[in-house]
Design a protein around this motif. Sequence first.
Motif, PDB file in Angstrom:
ATOM      1  N   MET A 144      48.168   2.794 -13.725  1.00  0.00           N
ATOM      2  CA  MET A 144      48.826   3.314 -14.842  1.00  0.00           C
ATOM      3  C   MET A 144      49.098   2.034 -15.942  1.00  0.00           C
ATOM      4  O   MET A 144      48.957   2.029 -17.053  1.00  0.00           O
ATOM      5  CB  MET A 144      49.581   4.365 -14.793  1.00  0.00           C
ATOM      6  CG  MET A 144      49.111   5.694 -14.219  1.00  0.00           C
ATOM      7  SD  MET A 144      47.778   6.306 -15.396  1.00  0.00           S
ATOM      8  CE  MET A 144      48.746   6.750 -17.112  1.00  0.00           C
ATOM      9  N   ARG A 147      46.396   0.462 -17.326  1.00  0.00           N
ATOM     10  CA  ARG A 147      45.854   1.168 -18.677  1.00  0.00           C
ATOM     11  C   ARG A 147      46.603   1.331 -19.559  1.00  0.00           C
ATOM     12  O   ARG A 147      46.142   0.917 -20.895  1.00  0.00           O
ATOM     13  CB  ARG A 147      45.633   2.701 -17.899  1.00  0.00           C
ATOM     14  CG  ARG A 147      44.771   2.957 -16.938  1.00  0.00           C
ATOM     15  CD  ARG A 147      44.767   4.146 -16.238  1.00  0.00           C
ATOM     16  NE  ARG A 147      43.913   4.211 -15.150  1.00  0.00           N
ATOM     17  CZ  ARG A 147      42.761   4.887 -14.928  1.00  0.00           C
ATOM     18  NH1 ARG A 147      42.211   5.404 -15.916  1.00  0.00           N
ATOM     19  NH2 ARG A 147      42.150   5.055 -13.769  1.00  0.00           N
ATOM     20  N   LEU A 148      47.972   1.479 -19.668  1.00  0.00           N
ATOM     21  CA  LEU A 148      48.898   1.114 -20.697  1.00  0.00           C
ATOM     22  C   LEU A 148      48.817  -0.271 -21.244  1.00  0.00           C
ATOM     23  O   LEU A 148      48.615  -0.150 -22.806  1.00  0.00           O
ATOM     24  CB  LEU A 148      50.320   1.561 -20.054  1.00  0.00           C
ATOM     25  CG  LEU A 148      50.599   2.782 -19.880  1.00  0.00           C
ATOM     26  CD1 LEU A 148      52.200   3.058 -19.488  1.00  0.00           C
ATOM     27  CD2 LEU A 148      50.571   3.671 -21.230  1.00  0.00           C
ATOM     28  N   PHE A 151      45.730  -0.021 -23.417  1.00  0.00           N
ATOM     29  CA  PHE A 151      45.923   0.707 -24.433  1.00  0.00           C
ATOM     30  C   PHE A 151      46.577   0.285 -25.876  1.00  0.00           C
ATOM     31  O   PHE A 151      46.256   0.394 -26.784  1.00  0.00           O
ATOM     32  CB  PHE A 151      46.541   2.153 -23.886  1.00  0.00           C
ATOM     33  CG  PHE A 151      47.004   3.085 -25.259  1.00  0.00           C
ATOM     34  CD1 PHE A 151      45.937   3.968 -25.710  1.00  0.00           C
ATOM     35  CD2 PHE A 151      48.150   3.190 -25.821  1.00  0.00           C
ATOM     36  CE1 PHE A 151      46.145   4.885 -26.644  1.00  0.00           C
ATOM     37  CE2 PHE A 151      48.512   4.100 -26.821  1.00  0.00           C
ATOM     38  CZ  PHE A 151      47.254   4.990 -27.311  1.00  0.00           C
TER      39      PHE A 151
ATOM     40  N   PRO B  34      51.035  10.905 -13.588  1.00  0.00           N
ATOM     41  CA  PRO B  34      49.734  10.380 -13.345  1.00  0.00           C
ATOM     42  C   PRO B  34      49.255  11.070 -11.903  1.00  0.00           C
ATOM     43  O   PRO B  34      48.239  11.188 -11.687  1.00  0.00           O
ATOM     44  CB  PRO B  34      49.781   8.777 -13.198  1.00  0.00           C
ATOM     45  CG  PRO B  34      51.114   8.601 -13.395  1.00  0.00           C
ATOM     46  CD  PRO B  34      52.030   9.435 -13.822  1.00  0.00           C
ATOM     47  N   GLN B  38      46.003  13.011 -11.921  1.00  0.00           N
ATOM     48  CA  GLN B  38      44.912  12.471 -10.804  1.00  0.00           C
ATOM     49  C   GLN B  38      44.586  13.614  -9.914  1.00  0.00           C
ATOM     50  O   GLN B  38      43.119  13.649  -9.704  1.00  0.00           O
ATOM     51  CB  GLN B  38      45.572  11.315 -10.122  1.00  0.00           C
ATOM     52  CG  GLN B  38      44.568  10.922  -8.750  1.00  0.00           C
ATOM     53  CD  GLN B  38      43.513   9.825  -9.064  1.00  0.00           C
ATOM     54  OE1 GLN B  38      42.629  10.271  -9.921  1.00  0.00           O
ATOM     55  NE2 GLN B  38      43.462   8.642  -8.759  1.00  0.00           N
ATOM     56  N   TRP B  44      38.056   9.294 -13.424  1.00  0.00           N
ATOM     57  CA  TRP B  44      39.131   9.037 -14.295  1.00  0.00           C
ATOM     58  C   TRP B  44      38.975   7.256 -14.263  1.00  0.00           C
ATOM     59  O   TRP B  44      39.538   6.473 -13.647  1.00  0.00           O
ATOM     60  CB  TRP B  44      40.520   9.218 -13.803  1.00  0.00           C
ATOM     61  CG  TRP B  44      41.459   9.117 -14.650  1.00  0.00           C
ATOM     62  CD1 TRP B  44      41.472   8.693 -15.978  1.00  0.00           C
ATOM     63  CD2 TRP B  44      42.921   9.108 -14.326  1.00  0.00           C
ATOM     64  NE1 TRP B  44      42.672   8.276 -16.643  1.00  0.00           N
ATOM     65  CE2 TRP B  44      43.581   8.756 -15.687  1.00  0.00           C
ATOM     66  CE3 TRP B  44      43.608   9.625 -13.201  1.00  0.00           C
ATOM     67  CZ2 TRP B  44      45.204   8.923 -15.644  1.00  0.00           C
ATOM     68  CZ3 TRP B  44      44.828   9.714 -13.172  1.00  0.00           C
ATOM     69  CH2 TRP B  44      45.759   9.138 -14.397  1.00  0.00           C
ATOM     70  N   TRP B  46      38.897   3.386 -15.588  1.00  0.00           N
ATOM     71  CA  TRP B  46      39.648   2.611 -16.369  1.00  0.00           C
ATOM     72  C   TRP B  46      38.886   2.342 -17.657  1.00  0.00           C
ATOM     73  O   TRP B  46      37.842   2.199 -17.810  1.00  0.00           O
ATOM     74  CB  TRP B  46      39.881   1.078 -15.901  1.00  0.00           C
ATOM     75  CG  TRP B  46      40.907   0.258 -16.149  1.00  0.00           C
ATOM     76  CD1 TRP B  46      42.308   0.029 -15.721  1.00  0.00           C
ATOM     77  CD2 TRP B  46      40.722  -0.749 -17.031  1.00  0.00           C
ATOM     78  NE1 TRP B  46      42.942  -0.694 -16.138  1.00  0.00           N
ATOM     79  CE2 TRP B  46      42.100  -1.293 -17.298  1.00  0.00           C
ATOM     80  CE3 TRP B  46      39.673  -1.236 -18.100  1.00  0.00           C
ATOM     81  CZ2 TRP B  46      42.469  -2.275 -18.149  1.00  0.00           C
ATOM     82  CZ3 TRP B  46      40.163  -2.154 -18.963  1.00  0.00           C
ATOM     83  CH2 TRP B  46      41.250  -2.779 -18.869  1.00  0.00           C
ATOM     84  N   PRO B  47      39.456   2.083 -19.056  1.00  0.00           N
ATOM     85  CA  PRO B  47      41.116   2.210 -19.272  1.00  0.00           C
ATOM     86  C   PRO B  47      41.640   3.393 -19.871  1.00  0.00           C
ATOM     87  O   PRO B  47      42.484   3.332 -20.500  1.00  0.00           O
ATOM     88  CB  PRO B  47      41.106   1.071 -20.314  1.00  0.00           C
ATOM     89  CG  PRO B  47      40.030   1.180 -21.077  1.00  0.00           C
ATOM     90  CD  PRO B  47      39.007   1.927 -20.290  1.00  0.00           C
ATOM     91  N   ASP B  48      40.829   4.669 -19.385  1.00  0.00           N
ATOM     92  CA  ASP B  48      41.359   6.043 -19.951  1.00  0.00           C
ATOM     93  C   ASP B  48      42.727   6.364 -19.576  1.00  0.00           C
ATOM     94  O   ASP B  48      43.038   6.250 -18.518  1.00  0.00           O
ATOM     95  CB  ASP B  48      40.203   7.060 -19.836  1.00  0.00           C
ATOM     96  CG  ASP B  48      38.999   6.799 -20.111  1.00  0.00           C
ATOM     97  OD1 ASP B  48      38.801   5.818 -21.002  1.00  0.00           O
ATOM     98  OD2 ASP B  48      37.941   7.177 -19.697  1.00  0.00           O
ATOM     99  N   LEU B  49      43.408   6.715 -20.345  1.00  0.00           N
ATOM    100  CA  LEU B  49      44.874   7.210 -20.323  1.00  0.00           C
ATOM    101  C   LEU B  49      44.917   8.352 -19.660  1.00  0.00           C
ATOM    102  O   LEU B  49      45.600   8.876 -18.879  1.00  0.00           O
ATOM    103  CB  LEU B  49      45.766   7.181 -21.536  1.00  0.00           C
ATOM    104  CG  LEU B  49      46.268   5.612 -21.785  1.00  0.00           C
ATOM    105  CD1 LEU B  49      47.065   5.732 -22.982  1.00  0.00           C
ATOM    106  CD2 LEU B  49      47.023   4.871 -20.587  1.00  0.00           C
ATOM    107  N   LEU B  50      43.730   9.323 -19.797  1.00  0.00           N
ATOM    108  CA  LEU B  50      43.629  10.481 -19.460  1.00  0.00           C
ATOM    109  C   LEU B  50      42.210  10.735 -18.795  1.00  0.00           C
ATOM    110  O   LEU B  50      41.215   9.946 -19.253  1.00  0.00           O
ATOM    111  CB  LEU B  50      43.820  11.723 -20.628  1.00  0.00           C
ATOM    112  CG  LEU B  50      45.056  11.878 -20.850  1.00  0.00           C
ATOM    113  CD1 LEU B  50      44.961  12.970 -22.082  1.00  0.00           C
ATOM    114  CD2 LEU B  50      45.993  12.476 -19.811  1.00  0.00           C
TER     115      LEU B  50
END
Lengths: 307, 286
Positions: A144, A147-148, A151, B34, B38, B44, B46-50
């Motif tokens: 995460m 990913r942030l 982003f 997450p 998950q 899912w 990378w780099p998707d936040l969802l």
Amino acid sequence: MSVSSPPAPSARLTARERRTRFWQMVQLMPIMAILVLLFGGALVLAILQSLGFAPWFGVNTFPDFSYFGALWGSSTFWASLGLTLYYATVSTVLALILGILLALALVKTFPSKTFYKYLYKLPLMIPYTVGIALAVLMLSNGGMLSRLAAFFGMIDDPSQFPQILKTHYGWGIIAVYVWKQTPFITLAVYAVLLGIGRETEEAAAILGASRRTIFFRVTLPQILPGVVSSTLICFAFNVGAFEAPFILGGGFPDTLPVVAWRYFNDADYTLQLQGMATVVSIGLVAGVILFGYLAAYRRYERRMGRN
Amino acid sequence: MAKKFNIALSSRLSPFQKFYLLVIAGFILGPFIPLIIQSFAFRWAWPDLLPGTWWLEQREKAMAPLAWDYVLSPYSRVWEATVNTVFIGTIVTVICLAICLPAARVLAREKFRGKSAFEFFLSLPLIVPEAAIGIALLMMFIRLGLAGSYVGIILAHLIPTIPYMVRMLTAVYQGLGRDFEEQAMILGASRWQVLRLVTLPMLLPGVVAGALFTFLVSTNIFLLTFFLGQGQIVTLPTLLFSKIAGGTLDASAAGITLIVTLPGIILLIISERFIKEEAFGKGFGN
């Protein structure tokens, strides 16, 4: 209120005394049996084996210090020991700081206090393995935080995210320990804080002490017993912990518990004695450090004029 | 002067403390968000936040979310591990309570030679690292034929739980005092009546706290269960360990992680409703 029994003929008193002694022993016996046989037995067995007493493998060279010699003579042992102590110390210190700050906040009154009293105990209630799973999810290169970072445009490939897990810096391991142990230390400190009340702090404030002075001169000495006992337990646990360094650690050189486990699982069973020497070394190191810590604390207590 | 005095004494949070509490909430709860996502994800990347693909969009391929389908299937051994964890925890708690109650009474009320040495010995298991005894214990249990058996794991779990239980119960007995029991005896109550009507009701909060804490410690123990279970007895912590030992976390591992978290949440709600912080604290002070 308890009134001492009236003087009786001495013979009867000793008979009665003997009977009470006997019943006391009976009541303490089960605990003694379990701890002496299992806990003490395991310790003695580990020490005997590490000194070459293992007839069931056809090895009996007791007393033989060569296993310790081989272990302590290798530089990887010292590297492993250094890593073990580094993870244990850094996490205990961080958890202590976070825990005291949290306990100090929790004694105040604020609207969401009930929520926080549930929240802070959550990690205490769940196994370390859950913490490890969460660390993998948050801190791995595809996790995460990575990913942030993507982003916000700081990186554009997972490999650019700084490696947090599986390195000898051990931030993943430390994060898990801190996450799990901050609540433990908070609970211990918070309970002591509730017990001592706020009168001495108020007196110090009336006499014009600053917040910093009040904390270091009044509050800290009062919560010290809780601090010492909880950090002792956390540190000792961290030294002997296996799962977090096994999954999140940087590989060779491993921490001591992982090293012992590898020796013990080796196809070459003579290495089991080496493993036992490692196990005993873990106990020795933890023992010496904790003993020193307690001795320092006792000295401080005496200097403060508490028994 | 007056202002400084107010700050030092204020029962309200300082701005730093407000900020700090938010940080702590994020630190403790944040990773669970997450985790839940998950467990409902299908893909899912990378780099998707969802998740790019939720299970909902793949309904025709799987009846339930992949994670939950797996968790509920017998292949995951989740049900077996849950039953084992609860069973072992319950038996350990009952035995621990039974052997610690009489000992705590003696420790709280009597003086005898070697008492402080005994108390020191009692707290040793708390500070001797689990790794230092786990492997040696396994050697013993292999000889005795207890490795990989429930008896072996239950015996081993007693080692780290006894010190907590004894400490908490001793503190409770010390707080109890003898006065009430003596009053009851003076008023003509029999020993049994004293125990049933005076001692036990007054002990109950401490006993409940000790039992909950013991159950909690037992369900959390990984190392001893892992070493002594020999892979034959899985509990929730060891099941999750084997699932994430590779260092990755897929949807099914996320589902198992959530399941392993559940007993803790239930225990948290129970203990928070029925037990005061001070009771827990008694286990740790001095």
